[in-house]
Design an enzyme around this catalytic site. Structure first.
Site, PDB file in Angstrom:
ATOM      1  N   ASP A 136     -10.113   2.630   2.628  1.00 22.56           N
ATOM      2  CA  ASP A 136     -10.097   2.079   4.075  1.00 22.56           C
ATOM      3  C   ASP A 136     -10.669   2.867   5.257  1.00 22.56           C
ATOM      4  O   ASP A 136     -11.689   2.442   5.857  1.00 22.56           O
ATOM      5  CB  ASP A 136      -8.745   1.616   4.588  1.00 22.56           C
ATOM      6  CG  ASP A 136      -8.347   0.537   3.981  1.00 22.56           C
ATOM      7  OD1 ASP A 136      -8.945  -0.399   3.435  1.00 22.56           O
ATOM      8  OD2 ASP A 136      -6.847   0.339   3.886  1.00 22.56           O
TER       9      ASP A 136
ATOM     10  N   LYS B 129       0.817  -1.221  -0.004  1.00 27.81           N
ATOM     11  CA  LYS B 129      -0.056   0.119  -0.062  1.00 27.81           C
ATOM     12  C   LYS B 129       0.945   1.245  -0.108  1.00 27.81           C
ATOM     13  O   LYS B 129       0.352   2.279  -0.426  1.00 27.81           O
ATOM     14  CB  LYS B 129      -0.891  -0.154   1.214  1.00 27.81           C
ATOM     15  CG  LYS B 129      -2.110  -1.059   1.304  1.00 27.81           C
ATOM     16  CD  LYS B 129      -3.038  -0.879   2.272  1.00 27.81           C
ATOM     17  CE  LYS B 129      -4.015  -1.990   2.469  1.00 27.81           C
ATOM     18  NZ  LYS B 129      -5.034  -1.849   3.490  1.00 27.81           N
TER      19      LYS B 129
HETATM   20  P1  NAP Z   1       0.068  -3.417  10.606  1.00 29.48           P
HETATM   21  O1  NAP Z   1       0.255  -2.088   9.817  1.00 29.48           O
HETATM   22  O2  NAP Z   1       0.849  -4.505  10.534  1.00 29.48           O
HETATM   23  O3  NAP Z   1      -0.226  -2.921  11.940  1.00 29.48           O
HETATM   24  C1  NAP Z   1      -0.383  -3.978  12.919  1.00 29.48           C
HETATM   25  C2  NAP Z   1      -0.598  -3.298  14.334  1.00 29.48           C
HETATM   26  O4  NAP Z   1      -1.013  -4.439  15.156  1.00 29.48           O
HETATM   27  C3  NAP Z   1       0.453  -2.443  14.861  1.00 29.48           C
HETATM   28  O5  NAP Z   1      -0.221  -1.478  15.793  1.00 29.48           O
HETATM   29  C4  NAP Z   1       0.932  -3.507  15.499  1.00 29.48           C
HETATM   30  O6  NAP Z   1       1.749  -3.005  17.094  1.00 29.48           O
HETATM   31  C5  NAP Z   1      -0.047  -4.171  16.683  1.00 29.48           C
HETATM   32  N1  NAP Z   1       0.119  -5.593  16.903  1.00 29.48           N
HETATM   33  C6  NAP Z   1       0.596  -6.620  16.163  1.00 29.48           C
HETATM   34  N2  NAP Z   1       0.717  -7.715  16.945  1.00 29.48           N
HETATM   35  C7  NAP Z   1       0.565  -7.321  18.128  1.00 29.48           C
HETATM   36  C8  NAP Z   1       0.762  -7.993  19.524  1.00 29.48           C
HETATM   37  N3  NAP Z   1       0.997  -9.394  19.501  1.00 29.48           N
HETATM   38  N4  NAP Z   1       0.482  -7.274  20.666  1.00 29.48           N
HETATM   39  C9  NAP Z   1       0.126  -6.044  20.474  1.00 29.48           C
HETATM   40  N5  NAP Z   1       0.037  -5.306  19.236  1.00 29.48           N
HETATM   41  C10 NAP Z   1       0.269  -5.915  18.025  1.00 29.48           C
HETATM   42  O7  NAP Z   1      -1.398  -3.704   9.912  1.00 29.48           O
HETATM   43  P2  NAP Z   1      -2.536  -2.997   9.591  1.00 29.48           P
HETATM   44  O8  NAP Z   1      -2.513  -3.012   8.204  1.00 29.48           O
HETATM   45  O9  NAP Z   1      -2.693  -1.970  10.238  1.00 29.48           O
HETATM   46  O10 NAP Z   1      -3.697  -4.102  10.000  1.00 29.48           O
HETATM   47  C11 NAP Z   1      -4.350  -4.194  11.549  1.00 29.48           C
HETATM   48  C12 NAP Z   1      -5.567  -5.028  11.489  1.00 29.48           C
HETATM   49  O11 NAP Z   1      -6.573  -4.559  10.868  1.00 29.48           O
HETATM   50  C13 NAP Z   1      -5.413  -6.518  10.763  1.00 29.48           C
HETATM   51  O12 NAP Z   1      -6.005  -7.247  11.709  1.00 29.48           O
HETATM   52  C14 NAP Z   1      -6.049  -6.407   9.524  1.00 29.48           C
HETATM   53  O13 NAP Z   1      -6.521  -7.535   9.113  1.00 29.48           O
HETATM   54  C15 NAP Z   1      -7.123  -5.452  10.080  1.00 29.48           C
HETATM   55  N6  NAP Z   1      -7.809  -4.690   8.737  1.00 29.48           N
HETATM   56  C16 NAP Z   1      -9.146  -4.774   8.430  1.00 29.48           C
HETATM   57  C17 NAP Z   1      -9.622  -4.164   7.541  1.00 29.48           C
HETATM   58  C18 NAP Z   1     -10.994  -4.284   7.378  1.00 29.48           C
HETATM   59  O14 NAP Z   1     -11.627  -4.112   6.025  1.00 29.48           O
HETATM   60  N7  NAP Z   1     -12.048  -4.735   8.179  1.00 29.48           N
HETATM   61  C19 NAP Z   1      -8.646  -3.367   6.563  1.00 29.48           C
HETATM   62  C20 NAP Z   1      -7.398  -3.147   6.948  1.00 29.48           C
HETATM   63  C21 NAP Z   1      -7.129  -3.769   7.974  1.00 29.48           C
HETATM   64  P3  NAP Z   1       3.352  -2.656  16.816  1.00 29.48           P
HETATM   65  O15 NAP Z   1       3.403  -1.357  16.071  1.00 29.48           O
HETATM   66  O16 NAP Z   1       3.982  -2.548  18.161  1.00 29.48           O
HETATM   67  O17 NAP Z   1       4.059  -3.636  16.086  1.00 29.48           O
END
Ligand code: NAP
Length: 285
Positions: free
Chosen positions: A110, A74
């Protein structure tokens, strides 16, 4: 299905990601094209690291009308486009590309998809409210920006890596009051917030027992929302509901980010009900 009708006039669409085989976008968008009576087809493309630039050149060469972009492309994709919409530029990520006669324009649907689904499903009025966001990754950037545009007055951002929360809070401070916290510092903010949003991947299949915060801190009357939609109702939402919260699952965001993309590409209203039905059905297949 409309795949049966593919012919020499079919308009092509797709999603670029790595991994990509889990994606529910193809079934959702193909159902949307079918319901709208359009001769179009949408496929999933596994775009490996180092090949994104060529893949984007392929959109032009093959005259695809549109492409969705997902993890991990992205941000990088922005360097290969001709124009970036203002919202996507501020968020720093593109999830939808529109091909306007060879000119590729990047959007981010999003955050607006999230807010549309949140308001429709919970009826919440965000103007002047306080929000606690858990997580500071890519999704949090889009959701935070969209919430600020809706008139949220105070945004707490809590993240495991606190520096990222502080950084995101600073980058959004011109839109509303923002405060960065560690994920273990949310007690006060949870009591104050009208809306708590899980933007982390905690609770996502297969780690369905994880929750992003201590749910005993959630007061009744709070709206609690989770971006995770697999499972459809996470443990976080189940526990929040037991605390008396109104809950909102990530499925609606997924549907509406696709609906906005459909509308940008076709200029027609998205057939939301058909899109939702086929995705929900896919979880029971
Ligand atoms: P990302 O950029 O990889 O960010 C992941 C986030 O989760 C970061 O804040 C990370 O914290 C935190 N995290 C991961 N593992 C963790 C753990 N074990 N303990 C505490 N915090 C943890 O991913 P993203 O694109 O933002 O996506 C995040 C979520 O949103 C995913 O589950 C994704 O499937 C969902 N999502 C859903 C939609 C939808 O259409 N519903 C759209 C986009 C995303 P750190 O910074 O400390 O690593």
């Amino acid at each position: 299905m409309n795949q049966g009708k593919i012919n020499s006039y079919t308009t092509m669409y797709g999603v670029f990601g790595d991994p990509i085989r889990h994606s529910k976008s193809p079934i959702m968008l193909n159902r949307a094209f079918e319901a709208a009576g359009l001769n179009a087809a949408y496929a999933a493309f596994h775009i490996l690291p180092g090949t994104l630039k060529d893949a984007v050149a392929g959109i032009r060469a093959l005259q695809f009308r549109g492409v969705n972009v997902t993890i991990p492309h992205k941000v990088e994709v922005m360097s290969y486009l001709d124009e970036i919409d203002e919202g996507a530029r501020i968020i720093g990520a593109v999830n939808t590309i529109v091909n306007e006669g060879g000119k590729l324009i990047g959007y981010n649907t999003d955050g607006i998809g999230y807010v549309r689904s949140l308001k429709e499903e919970t009826g919440i009025d965000l103007q002047g409210r306080t929000v606690l966001m858990l997580g500071a990754g890519g999704a949090a950037r889009g959701v935070g920006y969209a919430l600020a545009k809706e008139g949220v007055s105070k945004l707490y951002i809590a993240n495991r890596t606190k520096e990222k929360a502080v950084e995101l809070a600073a980058s959004m401070s011109s839109f509303c009051q923002t405060i960065g916290l560690g994920l273990n510092e949310v007690a006060g903010a949870a009591g104050e917030a009208a809306l708590i949003v899980n933007n982390t991947s905690l609770g996502m299949h297969p780690n369905v027992d994880e929750v992003p915060m201590d749910t005993s801190l959630i007061s009744s009357g709070t709206v609690v929302s989770d971006l995770v939609y697999n499972p459809l109702t996470t443990r976080f939402l189940r526990e929040a509901e037991r605390q008396g919260a109104t809950i909102h699952s990530g499925l609606g965001m997924f549907i509406y980010q696709g609906a906005y993309a459909f509308e940008y590409w076709t200029g027609q209203p998205a057939p939301i009900a058909a899109m939702r039905e086929v995705v929900v059905q896919s979880f029971t297949d």
